[in-house]
Design an enzyme around this catalytic site. Structure first.
Site, PDB file in Angstrom:
ATOM      1  N   HIS A 143       0.708  -0.728  -0.082  1.00  0.00           N
ATOM      2  CA  HIS A 143      -0.050  -0.220  -0.239  1.00  0.00           C
ATOM      3  C   HIS A 143       0.794   1.377  -0.383  1.00  0.00           C
ATOM      4  O   HIS A 143       1.821   1.280   0.274  1.00  0.00           O
ATOM      5  CB  HIS A 143      -1.320  -0.420   0.938  1.00  0.00           C
ATOM      6  N   LYS A 147      -0.655   4.671   4.582  1.00  0.00           N
ATOM      7  CA  LYS A 147      -1.579   3.738   5.703  1.00  0.00           C
ATOM      8  C   LYS A 147      -0.984   3.444   6.316  1.00  0.00           C
ATOM      9  O   LYS A 147       0.479   3.174   6.306  1.00  0.00           O
ATOM     10  CB  LYS A 147      -1.815   3.105   4.618  1.00  0.00           C
TER      11      LYS A 147
HETATM   12  N1  LIG Z   1     -12.812  -0.515   3.194  1.00  0.00           N
HETATM   13  C1  LIG Z   1     -12.315  -0.656   1.960  1.00  0.00           C
HETATM   14  O1  LIG Z   1     -12.119  -0.467   0.728  1.00  0.00           O
HETATM   15  C2  LIG Z   1     -10.653   0.200   2.324  1.00  0.00           C
HETATM   16  C3  LIG Z   1     -10.526   0.797   1.140  1.00  0.00           C
HETATM   17  C4  LIG Z   1      -9.385   2.497   1.278  1.00  0.00           C
HETATM   18  C5  LIG Z   1      -9.347   2.933   2.754  1.00  0.00           C
HETATM   19  N2  LIG Z   1      -9.669   1.761   4.409  1.00  0.00           N
HETATM   20  C6  LIG Z   1      -9.697   2.657   5.233  1.00  0.00           C
HETATM   21  O2  LIG Z   1     -10.405   3.599   5.619  1.00  0.00           O
HETATM   22  C7  LIG Z   1      -9.594   4.651   6.363  1.00  0.00           C
HETATM   23  C8  LIG Z   1      -9.865   5.998   5.873  1.00  0.00           C
HETATM   24  O3  LIG Z   1      -8.767   5.381   4.632  1.00  0.00           O
HETATM   25  P1  LIG Z   1      -8.652   7.144   3.832  1.00  0.00           P
HETATM   26  O4  LIG Z   1      -7.310   6.679   2.849  1.00  0.00           O
HETATM   27  O5  LIG Z   1      -9.538   7.845   3.136  1.00  0.00           O
HETATM   28  O6  LIG Z   1      -7.321   7.952   4.902  1.00  0.00           O
HETATM   29  P2  LIG Z   1      -7.668   9.190   4.577  1.00  0.00           P
HETATM   30  O7  LIG Z   1      -6.642   9.460   6.173  1.00  0.00           O
HETATM   31  O8  LIG Z   1      -6.535   9.935   3.820  1.00  0.00           O
HETATM   32  O9  LIG Z   1      -9.097  10.184   5.546  1.00  0.00           O
HETATM   33  C9  LIG Z   1      -9.368   9.660   6.922  1.00  0.00           C
HETATM   34  C10 LIG Z   1     -10.014  11.007   6.846  1.00  0.00           C
HETATM   35  O10 LIG Z   1     -10.970  10.984   8.747  1.00  0.00           O
HETATM   36  C11 LIG Z   1     -10.541  11.631   9.248  1.00  0.00           C
HETATM   37  N3  LIG Z   1     -11.375  11.251  10.727  1.00  0.00           N
HETATM   38  C12 LIG Z   1     -10.141  11.026  11.447  1.00  0.00           C
HETATM   39  N4  LIG Z   1     -10.725  11.734  12.510  1.00  0.00           N
HETATM   40  C13 LIG Z   1     -12.083  11.165  13.014  1.00  0.00           C
HETATM   41  C14 LIG Z   1     -12.749  11.539  13.628  1.00  0.00           C
HETATM   42  N5  LIG Z   1     -13.160  11.434  14.568  1.00  0.00           N
HETATM   43  N6  LIG Z   1     -14.313  11.777  12.758  1.00  0.00           N
HETATM   44  C15 LIG Z   1     -14.071  11.899  11.652  1.00  0.00           C
HETATM   45  N7  LIG Z   1     -13.469  12.175  10.679  1.00  0.00           N
HETATM   46  C16 LIG Z   1     -12.157  11.835  11.338  1.00  0.00           C
HETATM   47  C17 LIG Z   1      -9.087  12.984   9.002  1.00  0.00           C
HETATM   48  O11 LIG Z   1     -10.006  13.656   8.842  1.00  0.00           O
HETATM   49  C18 LIG Z   1      -9.702  12.371   7.158  1.00  0.00           C
HETATM   50  O12 LIG Z   1      -9.894  13.398   6.878  1.00  0.00           O
HETATM   51  C19 LIG Z   1      -8.572   4.279   7.120  1.00  0.00           C
HETATM   52  O13 LIG Z   1      -9.031   2.976   7.857  1.00  0.00           O
HETATM   53  C20 LIG Z   1      -8.223   2.654   5.777  1.00  0.00           C
HETATM   54  O14 LIG Z   1      -7.771   1.422   5.634  1.00  0.00           O
HETATM   55  C21 LIG Z   1     -11.274   1.246   3.917  1.00  0.00           C
HETATM   56  O1  LIG Z   2      -5.419   2.625   1.287  1.00  0.00           O
HETATM   57  C1  LIG Z   2      -5.687   1.996   2.139  1.00  0.00           C
HETATM   58  O2  LIG Z   2      -5.544   2.654   3.289  1.00  0.00           O
HETATM   59  C2  LIG Z   2      -6.732   0.191   2.222  1.00  0.00           C
HETATM   60  N1  LIG Z   2      -6.847   0.224   2.995  1.00  0.00           N
HETATM   61  C3  LIG Z   2      -7.553  -1.347   3.022  1.00  0.00           C
HETATM   62  C4  LIG Z   2      -7.424  -2.366   3.757  1.00  0.00           C
HETATM   63  O3  LIG Z   2      -6.422  -1.698   4.866  1.00  0.00           O
HETATM   64  O4  LIG Z   2      -7.323  -3.493   3.660  1.00  0.00           O
HETATM   65  C5  LIG Z   2      -8.416  -1.517   2.047  1.00  0.00           C
HETATM   66  C6  LIG Z   2      -7.777  -1.064   0.967  1.00  0.00           C
HETATM   67  C7  LIG Z   2      -7.310   0.317   0.683  1.00  0.00           C
END
Ligand SMILES: NC(=O)c1ccc[n+]([C@@H]2O[C@H](COP(=O)([O-])OP(=O)(O)OC[C@H]3O[C@@H](n4cnc5c(N)ncnc54)[C@H](O)[C@@H]3O)[C@@H](O)[C@H]2O)c1
Ligand SMILES: O=C(O)C1=N[C@H](C(=O)O)CCC1
Length: 254
Positions: A143, A147
């Protein structure tokens, strides 16, 4: 029209989803939540979930693990279904997710893409044949350098999928540096790589005597997660309390 609250609206995924919803007449973001204020949105944004009193049908969460406890409390209090996509939750939070699912609809998935959820099923049948034949199982995930959690939620979910097919007989091994011994047959090695702007790669390696099978998913854009999350939100709105996952969304043809 489904009314959605976007938790983590100013992050990378929050903004991808904001753009997807802007072009989708079936769903509208009625409020966002994010303590970071450097982004302009067409909907009101609150710095914490407790401050948001906007009427909605569902919450979609891509924020930070530390924010999940108060989000779950809020969803129970307001009887709101929640699509939980943030990864890196600890054991206590995972238990809270289960408890929340007894009171409202909770869809938790570490990866919202069709590809990874299909891979999970393929791995189950491959693992049954190959582990019985003595193949070792290793997972390598890659990643971007922003992350914070490792290994990825997806790598853990893939391992869980394999382990389920193998009667939960396998232990997960994250680090081989602290001991001098050969790998155990009943382990799944999981390694994390972080660098640049890699969106997400997951490779499952089945290594046998003189032959190797590699099953790999590559994400080329975050929109695959965003599209899945929006379809999950439409699916979950109005659903009774319970635990749901992306397989339910896919099965419903969303
Ligand atoms: N399930 C999936 O398919 C998937 C895909 C991508 C990312 N993710 C996960 O999603 C999460 C976010 O990823 P991202 O790339 O958007 O991260 P990012 O850091 O770009 O965005 C996270 C946002 O959450 C905000 N935040 C922090 N504390 C908060 C709170 N108390 N309340 C509301 N917002 C708050 C931050 O200010 C930021 O803007 C990570 O845990 C990532 O692993 C999951
Ligand atoms: O960008 C990230 O952070 C992602 N998080 C998820 C994970 O932890 O598996 C899904 C893929 C992207």
């Amino acid at each position: 029209m489904v009314r959605m609250i976007m938790h983590g609206c100013n992050g990378k995924m929050g903004q991808v989803i904001t753009e997807i919803c802007r072009k989708d007449s079936e769903i509208e973001i009625v409020a966002g939540v994010d303590p970071y204020t450097g982004v302009e949105n067409a909907y009101p944004v609150f710095s914490s979930i407790e401050e948001c009193e906007v009427e909605a049908d569902v919450v979609v969460d891509f924020a930070a693990a530390g924010a999940v406890d108060s989000l779950l409390d809020y969803c129970v209090k307001r009887r709101l279904p929640v699509v939980l996509c943030t990864t890196g939750l600890n054991e206590a939070q995972l238990a809270q997710v289960e408890e929340t699912g007894r009171q409202v609809a909770v869809l938790k998935s570490a990866n919202m893409s069709l590809g990874v959820n299909t891979l999970m099923d393929l791995l189950k049948s491959a693992a049954k044949v190959l582990a019985t034949a003595g193949f070792d199982i290793e997972i390598v995930e890659k990643h971007h350098n922003q992350k914070v959690d490792a290994p990825s939620g997806t790598a853990l979910a893939l391992a869980d999928s394999i382990n389920e097919a193998l009667d939960q007989a396998y232990e997960y091994k994250y680090d081989r540096t602290q001991e001098r011994k050969k790998r155990d047959k009943k382990e799944i090695g999981i390694q994390a790589v972080r660098g640049g702007s890699i969106v997400g790669e997951h490779e499952v390696i089945f290594a046998g005597m003189d032959e190797v099978i590699e099953m790999k998913h590559t994400a080329y854009s975050k929109s695959i997660f965003g599209k899945g999350a929006v379809e999950a939100a439409k699916f979950l709105a109005g659903k009774p309390a319970g635990r749901y996952d992306m397989k339910d969304v896919i099965a419903a043809g969303k």
